[in-house]
Design a protein around this motif. Structure first.
Motif, PDB file in Angstrom:
ATOM      1  N   GLN A   1      43.066  73.201  21.413  1.00 11.98           N
ATOM      2  CA  GLN A   1      42.593  71.924  21.943  1.00 11.98           C
ATOM      3  C   GLN A   1      43.705  70.894  21.967  1.00 11.98           C
ATOM      4  OE1 GLN A   1      39.277  70.073  19.925  1.00 11.98           O
ATOM      5  NE2 GLN A   1      38.997  68.557  21.544  1.00 11.98           N
ATOM      6  N   PHE A   2      44.506  70.830  20.890  1.00  9.64           N
ATOM      7  CA  PHE A   2      45.552  69.818  20.802  1.00  9.64           C
ATOM      8  C   PHE A   2      46.921  70.480  20.751  1.00  9.64           C
ATOM      9  CE2 PHE A   2      41.867  67.829  18.580  1.00  9.64           C
ATOM     10  CZ  PHE A   2      41.620  66.865  19.530  1.00  9.64           C
ATOM     11  N   GLN A   3      47.861  69.904  21.490  1.00  6.17           N
ATOM     12  CA  GLN A   3      49.233  70.399  21.515  1.00  6.17           C
ATOM     13  C   GLN A   3      50.193  69.265  21.150  1.00  6.17           C
ATOM     14  OE1 GLN A   3      50.296  72.919  24.951  1.00  6.17           O
ATOM     15  NE2 GLN A   3      48.133  72.850  25.547  1.00  6.17           N
ATOM     16  N   LEU A   4      51.471  69.624  21.060  1.00  7.46           N
ATOM     17  CA  LEU A   4      52.528  68.678  20.644  1.00  7.46           C
ATOM     18  C   LEU A   4      52.162  68.047  19.299  1.00  7.46           C
ATOM     19  CD1 LEU A   4      53.155  66.820  24.049  1.00  7.46           C
ATOM     20  CD2 LEU A   4      54.135  68.969  23.244  1.00  7.46           C
ATOM     21  N   GLY A   5      51.483  68.822  18.469  1.00  2.25           N
ATOM     22  CA  GLY A   5      50.896  68.247  17.260  1.00  2.25           C
ATOM     23  C   GLY A   5      51.834  68.220  16.068  1.00  2.25           C
TER      24      GLY A   5
ATOM     25  N   LEU B   1      48.750  63.943  14.626  1.00  2.00           N
ATOM     26  CA  LEU B   1      48.824  63.594  16.038  1.00  2.00           C
ATOM     27  C   LEU B   1      48.752  64.860  16.886  1.00  2.00           C
ATOM     28  CD1 LEU B   1      51.782  61.010  16.004  1.00  2.00           C
ATOM     29  CD2 LEU B   1      49.351  60.524  15.811  1.00  2.00           C
ATOM     30  N   GLY B   2      48.247  64.725  18.089  1.00  2.00           N
ATOM     31  CA  GLY B   2      48.180  65.820  19.041  1.00  2.00           C
ATOM     32  C   GLY B   2      47.508  65.324  20.308  1.00  2.00           C
ATOM     33  N   VAL B   3      47.712  66.028  21.394  1.00  2.00           N
ATOM     34  CA  VAL B   3      47.112  65.603  22.662  1.00  2.00           C
ATOM     35  C   VAL B   3      46.493  66.798  23.368  1.00  2.00           C
ATOM     36  CG1 VAL B   3      48.611  63.613  23.054  1.00  2.00           C
ATOM     37  CG2 VAL B   3      49.325  65.864  23.875  1.00  2.00           C
ATOM     38  N   ASP B   4      45.390  66.543  24.047  1.00  2.18           N
ATOM     39  CA  ASP B   4      44.895  67.474  25.047  1.00  2.18           C
ATOM     40  C   ASP B   4      45.228  66.883  26.415  1.00  2.18           C
ATOM     41  OD1 ASP B   4      43.134  65.372  25.259  1.00  2.18           O
ATOM     42  OD2 ASP B   4      41.316  66.552  24.912  1.00  2.18           O
TER      43      ASP B   4
ATOM     44  N   GLY C   1      49.630  55.713  19.884  1.00  6.21           N
ATOM     45  CA  GLY C   1      48.983  56.190  18.660  1.00  6.21           C
ATOM     46  C   GLY C   1      47.497  56.400  18.807  1.00  6.21           C
ATOM     47  N   VAL C   2      46.820  55.487  19.503  1.00  6.48           N
ATOM     48  CA  VAL C   2      45.358  55.574  19.572  1.00  6.48           C
ATOM     49  C   VAL C   2      44.919  56.756  20.434  1.00  6.48           C
ATOM     50  CG1 VAL C   2      44.903  54.121  21.599  1.00  6.48           C
ATOM     51  CG2 VAL C   2      43.316  54.091  19.668  1.00  6.48           C
ATOM     52  N   PHE C   3      45.694  57.114  21.440  1.00 11.29           N
ATOM     53  CA  PHE C   3      45.338  58.264  22.265  1.00 11.29           C
ATOM     54  C   PHE C   3      45.765  59.591  21.619  1.00 11.29           C
ATOM     55  CE2 PHE C   3      45.645  55.106  25.898  1.00 11.29           C
ATOM     56  CZ  PHE C   3      44.277  55.066  26.111  1.00 11.29           C
ATOM     57  N   ALA C   4      46.764  59.532  20.725  1.00 11.01           N
ATOM     58  CA  ALA C   4      47.311  60.764  20.145  1.00 11.01           C
ATOM     59  C   ALA C   4      46.703  61.109  18.795  1.00 11.01           C
ATOM     60  CB  ALA C   4      48.832  60.632  20.007  1.00 11.01           C
ATOM     61  N   ALA C   5      46.008  60.193  18.139  1.00 10.73           N
ATOM     62  CA  ALA C   5      45.499  60.445  16.795  1.00 10.73           C
ATOM     63  C   ALA C   5      44.448  61.548  16.799  1.00 10.73           C
ATOM     64  CB  ALA C   5      44.919  59.161  16.209  1.00 10.73           C
ATOM     65  N   THR C   6      44.627  62.545  15.938  1.00  7.54           N
ATOM     66  CA  THR C   6      43.630  63.604  15.770  1.00  7.54           C
ATOM     67  C   THR C   6      42.984  63.542  14.388  1.00  7.54           C
ATOM     68  OG1 THR C   6      45.378  65.148  15.111  1.00  7.54           O
ATOM     69  CG2 THR C   6      44.723  65.150  17.426  1.00  7.54           C
ATOM     70  N   ASP C   7      43.232  62.493  13.668  1.00 13.75           N
ATOM     71  CA  ASP C   7      42.545  62.174  12.428  1.00 13.75           C
ATOM     72  C   ASP C   7      41.664  60.954  12.711  1.00 13.75           C
ATOM     73  OD1 ASP C   7      42.866  62.329   9.101  1.00 13.75           O
ATOM     74  OD2 ASP C   7      42.475  60.324   9.882  1.00 13.75           O
ATOM     75  N   VAL C   8      40.385  61.038  12.397  1.00 17.37           N
ATOM     76  CA  VAL C   8      39.456  59.976  12.780  1.00 17.37           C
ATOM     77  C   VAL C   8      39.837  58.651  12.132  1.00 17.37           C
ATOM     78  CG1 VAL C   8      37.041  59.233  12.766  1.00 17.37           C
ATOM     79  CG2 VAL C   8      37.593  61.642  13.127  1.00 17.37           C
TER      80      VAL C   8
END
Length: 533
Positions: free
Chosen positions: A60-64, A79-82, A135-142
Motif C-alpha cells: 500500500q505504501f512505498q518510499l517508506g 512516512l510512506g505514500v500510495d 508531512g501531512v500527505f506522507a504520514a502513515t502513523d495516525v
C-alpha cells in the motif's frame, strides 16, 4: 522500506530554506530568489522520488521509512505514500514555487531596518507550510498525521493574520477556531482509536489499525470524530463559513495554497482514514454525507453567483467543487474514487489560476469588486485570455483537466447514488453561470474611462495622453506564473492517464479494505445482486 529517505528529504529542504531565508543577512530581493530556489530544488527531488514509485507493487505504501518516536505512547515517525498521496504531494510541490513567484510584490518593503525582514518572514512561512504539506500527505502513523494536521495551522494563521487584508485578524482567528475545534475532536478520536487497537510501540500505524473488529457504536463515534475534522477542513456545508473570510483576506499566494492544497487534506483524510479505518461506519453515514455533498455543490454555486467580491466568488466555487469530490468518495466505486482524487489535483491547479489571475487584475484596478471592472479585455487582452482559460477549466470545459475528473465523479456516483448524481449535475450549469457572468462583467463592455493599454498609450501623442493611465498587460514574471498552470489544464485534460495510472492501484487498495468489511460490495464498488445496501 526505501534505502533513501525521500519523503524526509522533501520535508527538510523547504524547512532549511525557511531558516536561510528568514535569518541569513541580505536583501529582501535575494531572500525571494532563495525561497524560489529552495522550492524548485524540492520539486526536482520530488520528481526524482516519484520515479522510484512502483505502480505495480502490491504494497500500500512505498518510499517508506519508520523510526520509533515516542514508544511509550506508541507513536512512530513513519512516512510512506500510495498513488493518492503521491499525486497530491507533487501538486503541492508544483504550486509552491508558482505561488512564491506570484507573491513577489505581495508584501511591500517598509522603511527601516525591519522592512526587509517582513518580506523574508512571509516567504519563509510559505516554505514552512510546504514542509507540513508534504508531512501531512506522507504520514502513515495516525498520531504523526494529527501533528502535521495541526502544525499547518501555525504558518497559515500568521500568513493570514499578519500579511492579509483589512479584516485579516478576524479571518485568521475564525480560521484558527474552526480548525482547532475540528482538530481537538479528532484528537479524542485518535486516542480512542489507539485504545481499540493492538497497542505497542508502533500502535498508531495505519496498517495496525486497519481491519479492527469494533463495536458498531464505537466505530461510528470514531468515524464522526474524524469526519467532523475533515469536513471542516474540506470545507463542506455547513462547516464552510470560515473559508470565504480566510481566502478573501489572505494574500493571493496564501489563498491559493489554503484552498488549492490545504483543504485537500480534508478529502484526503476521508479516503485514508474514514473509509479505510471505519468502513462499516462510512457505509452507515453515507446517506447523510452524500446529502451534505450535494448541498455543498448547489449551495456553494448559488452563493458564488451572487458575489460581488471576485476573491469571495472563487472561494464559494471551491465549496461547490469539494461537494463533487466528497460525492465521488462516498459513492464507493473505483471510478468515483479515481475521479475524486483526480478532481483534487485538477481543482488545485484551476483554483490557483483563478486566485492568482484575479489577483493580477485586482492589483491593476486597486479593487476586488466586480462592478468596478468592465471592458478590461480591451486594455489587457493577454490577461483576459488566461483568465478565460482558468474560468473554462473551473467550469469543466471538455478538453481541459477538470472535465475529466468531474465526468468520472458523476459516472462513478450514478450506480450507487443515482439521485444525488442527477441533482449534482445542476452544479455544472451553475458553474457555467458564475464563471461566464463574472467574465462578462469584468472583461466585456466599453473600455474603462481613464485607462488605456500600455502599448496604445505609447502610440498616443502627448496631448492625447493627458488624463489617461497606462495599464500594463502581462509581465514576464506573470507569464511564468501562468505557464505551468495552463500547461496542467491541457496536459491533464488530454492525458489524464498520466495521473490515473498512479491513482488507480491506490483506489483499488482502499476499496479492498471497504469490501472486506462490507462483503455485499463487489470489486467494482456496486452493490451485488440480491443484497441490500
Amino acid at each position: 522500506m526505501s534505502t533513501v529517505p525521500w519523503l524526509t528529504i522533501l520535508g527538510l529542504i523547504p524547512l532549511v530554506g525557511a531558516l536561510v531565508v528568514a535569518f541569513v543577512p541580505g536583501s529582501a530581493e535575494n531572500a525571494k530568489r532563495m525561497a524560489i530556489g529552495f522550492s524548485l530544488v524540492t520539486l526536482v527531488v520530488g520528481i526524482i522520488a516519484a520515479t522510484q514509485f512502483d505502480r505495480a507493487s502490491s504494497k500500500q505504501f512505498q518510499l517508506g521509512e519508520q523510526h520509533s518516536w515516542i514508544p511509550q505512547f506508541g507513536v512512530s515517525y513513519s512516512l510512506g505514500v500510495d498513488g493518492i498521496a503521491l499525486v497530491l504531494i507533487l501538486m503541492a510541490l508544483v504550486l509552491t514555487p508558482v505561488c512564491l513567484l506570484a507573491a513577489w510584490h505581495d508584501v511591500p518593503e517598509e522603511a527601516g531596518p525591519r522592512g526587509g525582514q517582513r518580506v523574508k518572514t512571509y516567504f519563509a512561512l510559505i516554505l514552512v507550510l510546504e514542509t507540513f504539506m508534504v508531512g501531512v500527505f506522507a504520514a502513515t502513523d495516525v498520531f504523526l498525521f494529527y501533528v502535521f494536521f495541526e502544525a499547518m495551522l501555525i504558518p497559515v494563521y500568521f500568513l493570514i493574520g499578519r500579511f492579509g487584508g483589512p479584516r485579516r485578524q478576524y479571518a485568521a482567528m475564525k480560521f484558527l477556531l474552526f480548525s482547532l475545534a475540528g482538530g481537538l475532536i479528532m484528537l479524542v478520536a485518535v486516542i480512542a482509536l489507539y485504545l481499540q487497537g493492538p497497542g505497542g510501540t508502533d500502535g498508531f500505524l495505519i496498517e495496525r489499525l486497519t481491519g479492527l473488529q469494533m463495536d458498531p457504536t464505537t466505530e461510528r463515534l470514531l468515524f464522526v470524530g474524524f469526519f467532523f475534522a475533515f469536513a471542516v477542513k474540506a470545507p463542506m456545508v455547513p462547516f464552510h463559513t470560515w473559508l470565504p473570510d480566510a481566502a478573501t483576506e489572505s494574500s493571493p499566494a496564501t489563498a491559493t495554497l489554503l484552498v488549492g492544497v490545504l483543504d485537500k487534506v480534508g478529502t484526503f483524510g476521508m479516503i485514508r482514514f474514514c473509509l479505510q479505518l471505519f468502513p462499516e461506519a462510512s457505509q452507515w453515514a453515507t446517506p447523510v454525507v452524500v446529502a451534505l455533498a450535494v448541498l455543498s455543490v448547489i449551495y456553494g454555486a448559488l452563493l458564488a453567483i451572487g458575489q460581488t467580491d471576485m476573491m469571495r466568488l472563487v472561494s464559494y466555487t471551491s465549496v461547490s467543487h469539494f461537494g463533487f469530490i466528497v460525492l465521488g468518495i462516498f459513492a464507493f466505486t473505483n471510478v468515483g474514487h479515481a475521479g475524486s482524487t483526480l478532481y483534487m489535483v485538477n481543482h488545485g491547479f484551476s483554483t490557483a489560476a483563478l486566485f492568482l489571475f484575479a489577483a493580477m487584475l485586482v492589483r491593476r484596478r486597486g479593487s476586488k469588486r466586480i462592478p468596478d471592472f468592465g471592458g478590461w479585455q480591451r486594455i489587457t487582452p493577454a490577461l483576459a485570455g488566461i483568465f478565460l482559460v482558468a474560468g473554462l477549466s473551473g467550469l469543466a470545459l471538455p478538453g481541459l483537466s477538470s472535465f475529466v475528473s468531474e465526468f468520472l465523479v458523476l459516472v462513478g456516483s450514478f450506480p450507487t447514488q443515482p439521485v444525488a448524481a442527477v441533482i449534482a449535475t445542476a452544479g455544472i450549469i451553475l458553474a457555467a453561470l458564475y464563471i461566464l457572468l463574472m467574465y462578462k462583467k469584468v472583461m466585456t463592455g466599453p473600455k474603462p474611462e481613464g485607462l488605456v493599454g500600455e502599448r496604445e498609450h505609447e502610440r498616443l501623442d502627448e496631448p492625447a495622453r493627458r488624463g489617461l493611465t497606462a495599464v500594463r498587460d502581462l509581465t514576464t514574471r506573470e507569464k511564468l506564473v501562468a505557464a505551468p498552470l495552463i500547461a496542467a489544464f491541457v496536459v491533464l485534460g488530454f492525458l489524464p492517464n498520466l495521473a490515473l495510472n498512479v491513482i488507480n492501484p491506490a483506489v483499488d487498495q482502499t476499496l479492498s479494505h471497504v469490501q472486506k468489511a462490507i462483503p455485499n460490495l463487489n470489486p467494482a464498488g456496486t452493490v451485488a445482486e440480491g443484497s441490500s445496501k
